[in-house]
Design a protein around this motif. Structure first.
Motif, short mmCIF file in Angstrom:
data_model
loop_
_atom_site.label_atom_id
_atom_site.label_comp_id
_atom_site.label_asym_id
_atom_site.label_seq_id
_atom_site.Cartn_x
_atom_site.Cartn_y
_atom_site.Cartn_z
N LEU A 184 43.30 41.50 45.14
CA LEU A 184 44.68 41.82 44.88
C LEU A 184 44.46 43.39 44.92
CD1 LEU A 184 47.28 41.08 44.21
CD2 LEU A 184 46.51 41.00 41.76
N SER A 185 45.73 43.74 45.66
CA SER A 185 45.74 45.38 45.94
C SER A 185 47.11 45.81 46.85
CB SER A 185 44.52 45.93 46.34
OG SER A 185 44.14 45.32 47.87
N VAL A 186 47.26 46.93 47.10
CA VAL A 186 48.23 47.33 47.92
C VAL A 186 47.98 47.06 49.58
CG1 VAL A 186 49.70 49.48 48.77
CG2 VAL A 186 48.98 49.35 46.16
N ASP A 187 46.59 47.48 49.75
CA ASP A 187 46.55 47.35 51.24
C ASP A 187 45.17 46.35 51.53
OD1 ASP A 187 47.94 49.34 52.03
OD2 ASP A 187 46.38 50.93 51.35
N GLY A 188 44.82 45.82 50.40
CA GLY A 188 43.75 44.63 50.61
C GLY A 188 42.49 45.00 51.01
N GLN A 215 36.48 44.71 42.67
CA GLN A 215 37.63 44.90 41.88
C GLN A 215 38.58 45.87 42.20
OE1 GLN A 215 38.29 42.52 39.19
NE2 GLN A 215 40.24 43.41 39.23
N LEU A 216 39.62 45.37 42.69
CA LEU A 216 40.82 46.57 43.03
C LEU A 216 41.89 46.78 42.07
CD1 LEU A 216 39.55 44.88 45.84
CD2 LEU A 216 41.14 46.79 46.84
N THR A 217 42.42 45.66 41.45
CA THR A 217 43.37 45.91 40.51
C THR A 217 42.99 45.27 39.11
OG1 THR A 217 45.17 45.55 42.33
CG2 THR A 217 45.89 44.90 39.96
N SER A 218 43.01 46.10 37.97
CA SER A 218 42.97 45.48 36.62
C SER A 218 44.30 45.63 36.05
CB SER A 218 42.30 46.59 36.05
OG SER A 218 40.85 46.89 36.56
N GLY A 240 34.46 49.49 42.86
CA GLY A 240 35.79 49.60 41.88
C GLY A 240 36.82 50.46 42.49
N ALA A 241 37.76 49.84 43.20
CA ALA A 241 38.62 50.54 44.06
C ALA A 241 39.90 50.54 43.50
CB ALA A 241 38.55 49.86 45.61
#
Length: 232
Positions: free
Chosen positions: A90-94, A110-113, A137-138
């Motif tokens: 789950l993130s802006v750009d995947g 993990q992209l979104t906390s 951790g992006a």
């Protein structure tokens, strides 16, 4: 021998490279190992990839591997993710993974906390190896170039807590700059790369290094904090 030909065919067909068997190993033992490591993960990956945003070829998925938000994951051909990995895309750009990429057992991505501040994304190039128990951790963008090799327990942490104000650190939020690992970089075991760092092309980060600032191409880096000891 028939087992030699079968093993070689399987490697070319599903992993995209020639198989040379050392004389100390029997072709049958290698074939058995390939079946144990590859057949069931291939079946599992073939089922899962229908849910991905894009899948261009063979996908090997280890047992117990959990992928959240599969529709934000794009993979190339010959991608292997080992047992008990965890990927929350789950993130802006995947998350985009290139061709012939191996991500070994126990990886954590993990992209979104927080939903009000989504992570940006991860791009992994072609022919990349990421060792067991590595952490990506992006919160900011993480880019890993072609032909990079990351050892076991490597952490790339693209976020840092703000702590300059007088208030509680918990209330001050985070700073996000991103991490870029350029092509042909070798990162040893137990290395940590912190937010805002670019690792120049062809560099080597020695085992246990904690890298807090960018280094130019072909640097050899060791220590805590990491320092350049020579140029290749």
């Amino acid at each position: 021998m028939l087992s030699d030909r079968i093993a070689s065919y399987l490697m070319r067909r599903f992993r995209g490279r020639k198989l040379d068997i050392a004389p100390q190993l029997s072709a049958m033992a290698v074939l058995t190992n390939l079946a144990q490591k590859g057949l069931v993960p291939l079946i599992r990956g073939t089922f899962v990839k229908i849910w991905l945003a894009e899948a261009r070829g063979s996908f090997f998925l280890g047992k117990g591997c959990k992928i959240l938000n599969k529709s934000m994951l794009k993979i190339g051909n010959n991608v292997y993710i080992g047992n008990y990995g965890y990927l929350d895309c789950l993130s802006v750009d995947g998350v985009t993974i290139g061709n012939s990429v191996t991500i070994r057992e126990g990886c954590w991505v993990q992209l979104t906390s927080h939903y009000d501040k989504p992570g940006e994304g991860i791009t992994i190039g072609n022919n990349v190896y990421i060792g067991p128990r590595s952490i990506l951790g992006a919160a900011a963008q993480i880019t890993i170039g072609d032909r990079c090799q990351l050892g076991a327990n490597v952490s790339l942490i693209a976020e840092n807590h703000a702590f300059s104000g007088e208030g509680d650190i918990f209330e001050q939020g985070v700073v996000r700059k991103g991490i870029c690992i350029e092509r042909d970089v070798w990162i040893g075991n137990n290395v940590t790369v912190l937010d805002g760092v670019t690792v120049g092309e062809g560099s080597v980060l020695g085992a246990g290094t904690v890298l807090t600032r960018s280094v130019p191409a072909r640097s050899v880096v060791v220590g805590v904090p990491g320092r350049v000891i020579k140029t290749r």
